[in-house]
Design an enzyme around this catalytic site. Sequence first.
Site, PDB file in Angstrom:
ATOM      1  N   LYS A 178       0.828  -1.212   0.000  1.00 16.28           N
ATOM      2  CA  LYS A 178       0.000   0.000   0.000  1.00 16.28           C
ATOM      3  C   LYS A 178       0.867   1.269   0.000  1.00 16.28           C
ATOM      4  O   LYS A 178       0.832   2.089   0.908  1.00 16.28           O
ATOM      5  CB  LYS A 178      -0.970   0.007   1.182  1.00 16.28           C
ATOM      6  CG  LYS A 178      -1.994  -1.139   1.114  1.00 16.28           C
ATOM      7  CD  LYS A 178      -3.021  -1.035   2.225  1.00 16.28           C
ATOM      8  CE  LYS A 178      -4.086  -2.121   2.065  1.00 16.28           C
ATOM      9  NZ  LYS A 178      -3.559  -3.475   2.374  1.00 16.28           N
ATOM     10  N   ASP A 181       3.010   7.624  -1.203  1.00 17.55           N
ATOM     11  CA  ASP A 181       3.837   8.793  -0.942  1.00 17.55           C
ATOM     12  C   ASP A 181       4.205   9.465  -2.259  1.00 17.55           C
ATOM     13  O   ASP A 181       3.756   9.056  -3.329  1.00 17.55           O
ATOM     14  CB  ASP A 181       5.092   8.372  -0.171  1.00 17.55           C
ATOM     15  CG  ASP A 181       5.539   9.425   0.842  1.00 17.55           C
ATOM     16  OD1 ASP A 181       5.518  10.618   0.472  1.00 17.55           O
ATOM     17  OD2 ASP A 181       5.898   9.061   1.967  1.00 17.55           O
TER      18      ASP A 181
END
Length: 290
Positions: A178, A181
């Site tokens: 997951k 950023d």
Amino acid sequence: EDVVTTGGSVGDTAALLREHGMTVTDCVVLLDREQGAVAALQARGVATHSVLRVSQVLEVLARTGTISQDMVARVEAFLSSSQVEVPPVLTLAEREAQASNPVAKRLLHLMQEKESSLCVALDCTSQAEVLRLASLLGPEVVVLKLHRDVVADWSGQTEQELVRLAGQHGFLLFSDRKLADIGNTVKLQAGHCGVGRWASLVTVHGVAGPGTLEGLRAAAGEEGEVGALVVAEMSCAGNLAVGEYSRGCLALGGEQVVAGFIAQSRVSKKPGQVQTGSTTGRLEKKRPLY
């Protein structure tokens, strides 16, 4: 159900129940508005049984003089002009031909070869258990999902053995990292979590926008092919992956690095992309790919 028009809510409910291990084959409704729901649901594997059809209701109302023949004609014209368009049901081979992401293409090919759509989540915390289950389940699955960072004794040997088992039994490895950023950070994280080295698939959140996918693509250029599964919906209570956020995640599906989506409802509109559901809990979970 009381009334079916497009069959959308029934289809989504059936998909959710199937995600939780239930078998859904039929739906009973009070009134079929005859706007295409029956065919649409049939395409999703649900047979519809209606107590009444709107044409029968119109016939009774007209015969008893409750409504005029002009009103009957107007209603029939409206129903005729507002039919649901049922997309053709494509074979896996046809979907494979339309896949632009190489990992999605490979996955759709494996689903045909193994006659399976099974993805199993190995939420294990030891190398021995991961490898034991991978060896046991390998012949049956097309994807094994792992959390590298929760396996206490993960090592290069773990990765090598997983890659060997994947090649031997014909399945793909899925890192449920997951990523979420900015691009450069994701590029570094992707390498650390094994993208291209052992994992062909990796989950990403859409919160940072297309920059996340750009970073992943940069990492894949150095390490190998990768398919991103964008988390568009989640199953946990109180999650924020809803509404505008989910729609924004779906918009990322145009990127070539995207192999598909994680979602509770059927969201992918591109036949060349795949989808599996999001579940919670520690137990090993089995889920189908679509």
